[in-house]
Design a protein around this motif. Structure first.
Motif, PDB file in Angstrom:
ATOM      1  N   ILE A 198      10.320   5.558   2.076  1.00  0.00           N
ATOM      2  CA  ILE A 198      10.931   6.000   3.330  1.00  0.00           C
ATOM      3  C   ILE A 198      10.321   5.166   4.448  1.00  0.00           C
ATOM      4  N   MET A 199      11.170   4.668   5.334  1.00  0.00           N
ATOM      5  CA  MET A 199      10.715   3.834   6.440  1.00  0.00           C
ATOM      6  C   MET A 199      11.304   4.389   7.728  1.00  0.00           C
ATOM      7  N   VAL A 200      10.445   4.627   8.723  1.00  0.00           N
ATOM      8  CA  VAL A 200      10.874   5.068  10.044  1.00  0.00           C
ATOM      9  C   VAL A 200      10.365   4.046  11.042  1.00  0.00           C
ATOM     10  N   ALA A 201      11.260   3.527  11.879  1.00  0.00           N
ATOM     11  CA  ALA A 201      10.869   2.463  12.811  1.00  0.00           C
ATOM     12  C   ALA A 201      11.449   2.749  14.190  1.00  0.00           C
ATOM     13  N   GLU A 202      10.588   2.680  15.200  1.00  0.00           N
ATOM     14  CA  GLU A 202      11.024   2.863  16.587  1.00  0.00           C
ATOM     15  C   GLU A 202      10.922   1.523  17.297  1.00  0.00           C
ATOM     16  N   ALA A 203      11.973   1.150  18.005  1.00  0.00           N
ATOM     17  CA  ALA A 203      11.993  -0.144  18.694  1.00  0.00           C
ATOM     18  C   ALA A 203      10.916  -0.174  19.773  1.00  0.00           C
ATOM     19  N   GLU A 204      10.225  -1.312  19.873  1.00  0.00           N
ATOM     20  CA  GLU A 204       9.164  -1.430  20.874  1.00  0.00           C
ATOM     21  C   GLU A 204       9.718  -1.296  22.290  1.00  0.00           C
ATOM     22  N   ASP A 205      10.937  -1.752  22.524  1.00  0.00           N
ATOM     23  CA  ASP A 205      11.532  -1.574  23.853  1.00  0.00           C
ATOM     24  C   ASP A 205      11.681  -0.103  24.195  1.00  0.00           C
ATOM     25  N   ASP A 206      12.034   0.724  23.207  1.00  0.00           N
ATOM     26  CA  ASP A 206      12.165   2.168  23.446  1.00  0.00           C
ATOM     27  C   ASP A 206      10.800   2.824  23.625  1.00  0.00           C
ATOM     28  N   THR A 262       0.854  -1.191   0.000  1.00  0.00           N
ATOM     29  CA  THR A 262       0.000   0.000   0.000  1.00  0.00           C
ATOM     30  C   THR A 262       0.886   1.235   0.000  1.00  0.00           C
ATOM     31  N   SER A 263       0.277   2.403  -0.208  1.00  0.00           N
ATOM     32  CA  SER A 263       1.066   3.634  -0.346  1.00  0.00           C
ATOM     33  C   SER A 263       1.727   4.040   0.956  1.00  0.00           C
ATOM     34  N   GLU A 264       1.067   3.815   2.080  1.00  0.00           N
ATOM     35  CA  GLU A 264       1.680   4.091   3.379  1.00  0.00           C
ATOM     36  C   GLU A 264       0.957   3.272   4.431  1.00  0.00           C
ATOM     37  N   GLY A 265       1.609   3.094   5.573  1.00  0.00           N
ATOM     38  CA  GLY A 265       0.973   2.316   6.619  1.00  0.00           C
ATOM     39  C   GLY A 265       1.893   2.141   7.807  1.00  0.00           C
ATOM     40  N   SER A 266       1.387   1.399   8.798  1.00  0.00           N
ATOM     41  CA  SER A 266       2.141   1.173  10.032  1.00  0.00           C
ATOM     42  C   SER A 266       1.890  -0.263  10.493  1.00  0.00           C
ATOM     43  N   PHE A 267       2.928  -0.900  11.007  1.00  0.00           N
ATOM     44  CA  PHE A 267       2.801  -2.274  11.507  1.00  0.00           C
ATOM     45  C   PHE A 267       4.002  -2.577  12.391  1.00  0.00           C
ATOM     46  N   SER A 268       3.898  -3.661  13.150  1.00  0.00           N
ATOM     47  CA  SER A 268       5.002  -4.132  13.983  1.00  0.00           C
ATOM     48  C   SER A 268       5.569  -5.399  13.382  1.00  0.00           C
ATOM     49  N   ASP A 269       6.908  -5.487  13.360  1.00  0.00           N
ATOM     50  CA  ASP A 269       7.561  -6.666  12.804  1.00  0.00           C
ATOM     51  C   ASP A 269       8.996  -6.692  13.311  1.00  0.00           C
ATOM     52  N   THR A 270       9.643  -7.815  13.079  1.00  0.00           N
ATOM     53  CA  THR A 270      11.038  -7.977  13.470  1.00  0.00           C
ATOM     54  C   THR A 270      11.922  -7.783  12.247  1.00  0.00           C
ATOM     55  N   TYR A 297       6.905   0.008  12.671  1.00  0.00           N
ATOM     56  CA  TYR A 297       7.289   0.607  11.401  1.00  0.00           C
ATOM     57  C   TYR A 297       6.223   1.583  10.924  1.00  0.00           C
ATOM     58  N   PHE A 298       6.688   2.711  10.402  1.00  0.00           N
ATOM     59  CA  PHE A 298       5.834   3.536   9.559  1.00  0.00           C
ATOM     60  C   PHE A 298       6.558   3.690   8.232  1.00  0.00           C
ATOM     61  N   PHE A 299       5.848   3.444   7.126  1.00  0.00           N
ATOM     62  CA  PHE A 299       6.470   3.559   5.817  1.00  0.00           C
ATOM     63  C   PHE A 299       5.589   4.402   4.905  1.00  0.00           C
ATOM     64  N   ARG A 300       6.218   4.938   3.900  1.00  0.00           N
ATOM     65  CA  ARG A 300       5.486   5.741   2.917  1.00  0.00           C
ATOM     66  C   ARG A 300       6.194   5.638   1.572  1.00  0.00           C
TER      67      ARG A 300
END
Length: 509
Positions: free
Chosen positions: A285-293, A255-263, A273-276
């Motif tokens: 472009i992909m921006v991902a913040e660690a779930e631990d953080d 899809t054009s943009e979205g958000s999900f959790s993955d390893t 993850y957020f991607f666009r």
């Protein structure tokens, strides 16, 4: 918050049970345990909502950072693309080609060609040799016919702007770069070469290094063919890596943009993850913040709050055991007498005796603190006519309904209401200036009118009330509590005399 009416009714019910001896200590203990369970459940709900809020904040932060980086890249690439197009158009102009080499370079290459992180802008002929070089008046020697950014235009005239995979520059000591290129064509459409500009990957490195995503966050720029252009945290081994088979990349292309959790397949860290997908460029472009953080602060807070709530819950249960042992003995003797002594049996509001105590207490407090003290006199309009028309039982029901309205309209713990006598009620409003008293009075008047109790003998066709409001500052205005009572009564008289169903503030003569 309970109104005085609700509190009084609750105490009355409790007293009746106590008189019958029906409220056993075990019930209080079970109630305490239930309350403790509710407290823990509410705490768990709040903590869970906090976890969701942390996730949503992280998602929004990632989206904002992705948009910020995307706009920066799009703006710069647009400038580079325009510069390339200008060279393409200049190479079609015979007058430009006829210029001396120095002037031709000045005409073809604008200042964008000297921007930071850009290599030279080159014009290559059909064989891949440099014929015009923005970085040197005499073109440097070099043949790039083996590069993908050359062959793709040679073999396909409809490519348009092409963004290459990463490569090591031969002209800039192996600097990691990507190329932006356009095709040059002869008049008959045959291949005449390309114009290209190299973008140093350090541009993306610096851009992504400025985005704060916690110690384990990641930012990536990926071509839509699955080739990694840049990743932060930076590792040269990831540049040019093909991630087409990664589960994350399949999500990026769905899809054009979205958000999900993955390893992540690169480092094994689970991230949000957020991607666009860029709308105009073959980039993701992909921006991902660690779930631990994301949950680090929440976990600390949850541990503290959860521990405290657990202790409070145990304490509450223990307290309920103690209360169960004492409750019946004390309340059986006190509650009924207290209710009878302090409340009006019909309306559940404070009676006149209690009103006197409240007035004296609040008046003395107002004098100590030099605060404004307000009083409302509420009188049901044409109540005698209502009783004559509908009977005394209906009159009692109307009084109880009006009392409930008054109790519901005063929300502060310090405010109180009492039945003054007959169809008259008094509302005591400590620390309330005239404007605030007028608002509460109007709220009470409106609520009583909205009960829509039929009153055929009233000019309004329903039960209404007139209200007199008076405010006094004992330290400033002198007098005693009877002064403000008389003022509120005088204001009530004025409301009655000027049409009823209104609020009339006291106006000193």
């Amino acid at each position: 918050m309970q109104t005085d009416t609700q509190k009084s009714h609750a105490l009355a019910s409790l007293a009746r049970h106590l008189r019958k001896g029906g409220l056993a200590p075990q019930v209080i203990i079970l109630s305490g345990m239930l309350v403790a369970l509710v407290m823990v459940s509410l705490c768990a709900t709040v903590l869970y909502q906090g976890r969701l809020d942390a996730l949503e904040r992280a998602r929004e932060t990632s989206r904002n950072l992705a948009l910020l980086a995307e706009r920066d890249i799009e703006r710069n690439f647009e400038l580079y693309a325009l510069s390339l197009q200008a060279v393409v158009e200049g190479m079609r102009d015979a007058d430009v080609l006829a210029l001396p080499l120095r002037l031709r370079r000045q005409v073809l290459f604008d200042r964008a060609a000297s921007a930071q992180y850009l290599g030279s802008m080159l014009v290559l002929d059909a064989s891949g040799n440099i014929v015009i070089d923005s970085g040197s008046e005499m073109p440097r020697a070099g043949n790039f016919s083996d590069r993908a950014y050359f062959t793709v235009h040679r073999d396909n005239p409809d490519v348009g702007l092409y963004i290459s995979d990463p490569y090591l520059s031969r002209l800039r000591n192996g600097s990691p770069s990507i190329a932006l290129s356009r095709r040059l064509s002869h008049q008959d459409g045959s291949f005449a070469g390309i114009v290209m500009v190299a973008v140093n990957l350090e541009y993306f490195h610096k851009l992504f290094a400025g985005l704060s995503l916690g110690p384990h966050g990641a930012v990536s720029l990926i071509k839509k063919n699955g080739i990694m252009l840049m990743r932060q945290p930076y590792d040269p081994r990831t540049i040019g890596r093909d991630i087409r088979k990664a589960s994350t990349f399949r999500r990026f292309r769905s899809t054009s943009e979205g958000s999900f959790s993955d390893t992540a397949s690169i480092d094994g860290v689970r991230r949000l993850y957020f991607f666009r997908n860029f709308p105009e460029l073959p980039l993701i472009i992909m921006v991902a913040e660690a779930e631990d953080d994301i949950y680090a602060a929440w976990r600390r807070r949850a541990l503290t709050i959860g521990s405290l709530m657990f202790v409070f819950g145990l304490g509450f249960v223990g307290l309920s055991f103690l209360l169960g042992a004492q409750f019946r003995r004390r309340m059986r003797a006190e509650s009924e007498l207290e209710l009878l002594a302090r409340t009006d049996g019909l309306t559940g509001l404070n009676n006149r005796r209690t009103l006197g105590e409240i007035l004296d207490q609040e008046w003395r407090r107002a004098r100590r603190t030099s605060s404004v003290f307000s009083l409302l006199f509420v009188d049901i309009d044409r109540f005698k006519a209502y009783n004559d028309t509908y009977g005394h039982q209906a009159g009692d029901d109307a009084l109880a309904a009006v009392a409930r309205c008054i109790g519901d309209c005063i929300r502060r713990p310090a405010d109180s209401a009492a039945r003054y006598g007959g169809e008259e009620f008094v509302v005591v409003l400590p620390d309330t200036p005239p404007a605030g008293a007028a608002r509460i009075a109007e709220k009470i008047r409106t609520a009583i009118s909205e009960l829509a109790i039929e009153h055929a003998a009233s000019e309004y066709g329903r039960v209404t009330a007139s209200i007199g409001a008076a405010s006094w500052a004992p330290g400033r205005d002198g007098g005693d509590v009877t002064t403000v009572i008389k003022a509120a009564d005088e204001a009530l008289y004025n409301a009655k005399a000027t049409g009823r169903n209104k609020v009339s503030p006291f106006v000193p003569a």
